[in-house]
Write a protein that holds these residues in place. Sequence first.
Motif, short mmCIF file in Angstrom:
data_model
loop_
_atom_site.label_atom_id
_atom_site.label_comp_id
_atom_site.label_asym_id
_atom_site.label_seq_id
_atom_site.Cartn_x
_atom_site.Cartn_y
_atom_site.Cartn_z
N LEU A 1 50.13 -57.27 14.00
CA LEU A 1 49.94 -55.96 14.62
C LEU A 1 49.36 -56.11 16.02
O LEU A 1 49.76 -55.40 16.95
CB LEU A 1 49.01 -55.09 13.76
N GLN B 1 34.91 -59.74 -1.51
CA GLN B 1 35.79 -58.73 -2.10
C GLN B 1 37.24 -59.00 -1.74
O GLN B 1 37.53 -59.30 -0.59
CB GLN B 1 35.41 -57.33 -1.59
N LYS C 1 51.91 -54.34 18.29
CA LYS C 1 51.52 -52.97 18.66
C LYS C 1 50.67 -52.96 19.93
O LYS C 1 50.80 -52.06 20.74
CB LYS C 1 50.77 -52.32 17.49
N PHE C 2 49.79 -53.93 20.10
CA PHE C 2 48.85 -53.85 21.21
C PHE C 2 49.24 -54.72 22.41
O PHE C 2 49.37 -54.23 23.52
CB PHE C 2 47.43 -54.17 20.72
#
Lengths: 240, 161
Positions: free
Chosen positions: B67, B161, B71-72
Amino acid sequence: MGLELYLDLISQPCRAVYIFAKKNGIPFELRTVELLKGQHHSDAFAQVNPLKKVPALKDGDFTLAESVAILLYLCRKYEVPDHWYPQDLQARARVDEYLAWQHTALRNSCTRAMWQKMMFPVFLGEQVPPETLASTLAELERCLQLLEDKFLKDQDFLAGPHISVADLVAITELMHPVSAGCQVFKSRPKLAAWRQRVETAVGKDLFQEAHAVVMKAKDLPPADSAIKEKLKPLVQVLLQ
Amino acid sequence: MGLELYLDLISQPCRAVYIFAKKNGIPFELRTVELLKGMMFPVFLGEQVPPETLASTLAELERCLQLLEDKFLKDQDFLAGPHISVADLVAITELMHPVSAGCQVFKSRPKLAAWRQRVETAVGKDLFQEAHAVVMKAKDLPPADSAIKEKLKPLVQVLLQ
């Protein structure tokens, strides 16, 4: 084609952008992207936001993602009243500080709380393990305490004496677990008083209009298996 | 008392702030806050992370890098256009974090590697290396004692996590 805002009012950051644009009389075309129908994954929407998230903005040929960037773009372009994003160096820094902190803190816990408490059982027909939900609600409590102690303190609003975009971002987050039945304001009179001030400053009608969709989320019919399949990746993330 | 910056250069956002202040000649007092966040589980905490957990994390990192490129960065010299901005400082200091752990972030991504070179040149190689000295040596940290491990327990849970 003028300003277009791609929103789903079930989403907290979309509500903040909606309230801000409406309150400031910013003319825009509302393009609804229904998240629960997976519409954010369409090729057409990817042209507007390759990150496949809402809110998104299209202003002529200029496209923009990320609610904070969108709010600040609107502040600057439409020259809204100063209090929304004050010129004063330190007052503005307080707004920036809140906007930066909230992404991985309050936003995270509000999204999880709403999904784990309500959307999973009601919409997806899945039970969330009690320990997971308990852990999420504990984290929400921790963030609410920080919101009160570090940001709100004895002020009328989060960044000082006047409402700013920080308050819109925060209030729309807190309404998320409220829509799932979490009594966020009940044991927190300071936050409850702040909520009243924000609602009054925004206007009760606009506030209720922006929250109509999410407040009815608990009455959604259960998702069909096609939708459940589409939402699987999201489900994994929200159960962590 | 003038401007004080409370930083630990093991932290990515601290490095971004440090580079920016130094590059722009902003006078400040450095107040070092030692996070003891060596955060390499095997090296610092002496704990193995389940392979599936690590694999999942690295897959997510890959997704974000993609991304970042698509995208950037796109075909621009820097993330927000033709010139370096604070966005580039925030991004490069983030990417140096997995690099410090031996992740070959730039190896298979020539576009990002070229952007990295441009950022380092714009910042100045000496300042860039100075800001990253702490994190690049994190792999050589002595293992944590049990008191530290106890302190870091909540962080450990979140990070696993």
